[in-house]
Design a protein around this motif. Structure first.
Motif, PDB file in Angstrom:
ATOM      1  N   SER A   1       1.044  12.429  10.272  1.00 17.79           N
ATOM      2  CA  SER A   1       0.813  13.143   9.019  1.00 17.79           C
ATOM      3  C   SER A   1      -0.562  12.744   8.475  1.00 17.79           C
ATOM      4  CB  SER A   1       1.899  12.800   8.000  1.00 17.79           C
ATOM      5  OG  SER A   1       1.873  11.428   7.686  1.00 17.79           O
ATOM      6  N   LYS A   2      -1.228  13.694   7.824  1.00 19.19           N
ATOM      7  CA  LYS A   2      -2.519  13.353   7.219  1.00 19.19           C
ATOM      8  C   LYS A   2      -2.316  12.463   5.999  1.00 19.19           C
ATOM      9  CE  LYS A   2      -4.908  17.469   8.861  1.00 19.19           C
ATOM     10  NZ  LYS A   2      -5.376  18.836   8.539  1.00 19.19           N
ATOM     11  N   GLU A   3      -1.211  12.685   5.319  1.00 21.14           N
ATOM     12  CA  GLU A   3      -0.909  11.872   4.144  1.00 21.14           C
ATOM     13  C   GLU A   3      -0.257  10.554   4.577  1.00 21.14           C
ATOM     14  OE1 GLU A   3       1.143  12.588  -0.219  1.00 21.14           O
ATOM     15  OE2 GLU A   3       0.810  14.283   1.108  1.00 21.14           O
ATOM     16  N   GLU A   4      -0.461   9.503   3.785  1.00 21.52           N
ATOM     17  CA  GLU A   4       0.105   8.192   4.122  1.00 21.52           C
ATOM     18  C   GLU A   4       1.126   7.757   3.073  1.00 21.52           C
ATOM     19  OE1 GLU A   4      -3.053   5.445   5.035  1.00 21.52           O
ATOM     20  OE2 GLU A   4      -3.463   6.535   6.901  1.00 21.52           O
ATOM     21  N   PHE A   5       2.077   6.953   3.527  1.00 22.81           N
ATOM     22  CA  PHE A   5       3.199   6.571   2.668  1.00 22.81           C
ATOM     23  C   PHE A   5       3.537   5.093   2.851  1.00 22.81           C
ATOM     24  CE2 PHE A   5       3.614  10.896   4.260  1.00 22.81           C
ATOM     25  CZ  PHE A   5       3.627  11.614   3.070  1.00 22.81           C
ATOM     26  N   GLY A   6       4.164   4.511   1.825  1.00 20.00           N
ATOM     27  CA  GLY A   6       4.694   3.146   1.898  1.00 20.00           C
ATOM     28  C   GLY A   6       6.207   3.214   1.908  1.00 20.00           C
ATOM     29  N   ASP A   7       6.841   2.906   0.780  1.00 22.20           N
ATOM     30  CA  ASP A   7       8.297   3.041   0.653  1.00 22.20           C
ATOM     31  C   ASP A   7       8.640   4.520   0.698  1.00 22.20           C
ATOM     32  OD1 ASP A   7       7.374   0.648  -1.288  1.00 22.20           O
ATOM     33  OD2 ASP A   7       9.306   0.164  -0.396  1.00 22.20           O
TER      34      ASP A   7
END
Ligand code: MG
Length: 264
Positions: free
Chosen positions: A95-101
């Motif tokens: 994904s181009k977007e990044e995530f944590g929790d």
């Protein structure tokens, strides 16, 4: 405003703040109501499910505009009506977007007639933060090493159930992931993951040993990013994905109830 009224209001405000910090009473009507979220429709074999109202949709048909290859170049997987399919040798996508929790939902399928055995039938994976693999595999009726089967954390935890449907049927993956917590000295708390395959619990809040490795006992690196992409693996096998969405888990858990003195 009279002085004693102002003082009383300040005291009440402080009591409310203290409750929020220290916890609430059982059946406490003063605590905030949970936010309303419209649930998605259940998936069927014919039709992809619909994301809940606050989801970030990464793929719901049409294009790979939210995805790229690991080197940043254009993702080359095949896009069909409401699904994407691996193209052997084109590499993993992210994904181009990044995530944590994060809460992650994907639906996947090994096309009917796919042959192979062990790790070579329907192998793919969902990567949290681009480095923690939840295994995708067509291992229904096909034996392989347990910590390499679908629903488990690859190389670390076999799933607690094998809840796979038949080859050619759509499967659902629902994953909750918490990244490791780091201090200046290094890893403080390991990453944690919970997973469901087709609605059946496969991992129950397990502590990961480190980023996914093949044939190596993993451990945590000295430093770690706070966020990373959702990845899908090209392992050379045809695998389809549809209805991919995430929900960012932003809020810290609310304080627990602490007592029960009010009448209801
Ligand atoms: Mg895999």
């Amino acid at each position: 405003m009279k002085r004693w009224v102002a003082v009383a209001l300040m005291v009440l405000a402080n009591v409310a703040l203290a409750d929020e910090k220290e916890g609430w009473e059982v059946h406490d009507r003063k605590r905030p109501q949970p936010p309303v979220v419209t649930p998605g429709e259940p998936s069927t074999q014919e039709k992809a499910g619909k994301p809940p109202s606050d989801a970030i949709v990464l793929f719901d048909g049409g294009s790979l505009s939210n995805w790229k290859k690991e080197d940043g170049s254009e993702a080359k997987w095949k896009v069909e009506n409401d699904y994407i399919e691996t193209v052997k040798g084109t590499g993993n996508i992210q994904s181009k977007e990044e995530f944590g929790d994060v809460q992650v939902h994907v639906e996947w399928m090994t096309p009917k007639g796919t042959e192979g055995k062990d790790q070579h039938r329907g192998n793919s994976g969902v990567f949290l933060m681009g480095q923690y693999e939840m295994q995708v595999l067509d291992n229904r009726g096909s034996e392989t090493y347990p910590d390499g089967t679908a629903g488990g954390a690859y190389g670390q935890y076999p799933p607690q159930a094998n809840a796979l449907r038949e080859q050619g049927e759509w499967q659902t993956y629902d994953i909750v992931f918490h990244p490791p917590k780091y201090s200046a000295e290094g890893m403080k708390e390991p990453a944690r993951v919970t997973a469901f395959v087709n609605g059946v619990l496969t991992l129950d809040d397990v502590k990961l040993l480190g980023p996914t490795q093949h044939a190596v006992l993993t451990s945590y690196p000295p430093t770690h990013p706070a966020k990373g992409p959702i990845g899908l693996q090209d392992h050379g096998a045809p695998v389809r994905f549809r209805n991919i969405w995430v929900r960012e888990l932003k809020d810290a858990p609310v304080p627990p109830v602490k007592s029960s003195t009010e009448k209801h």
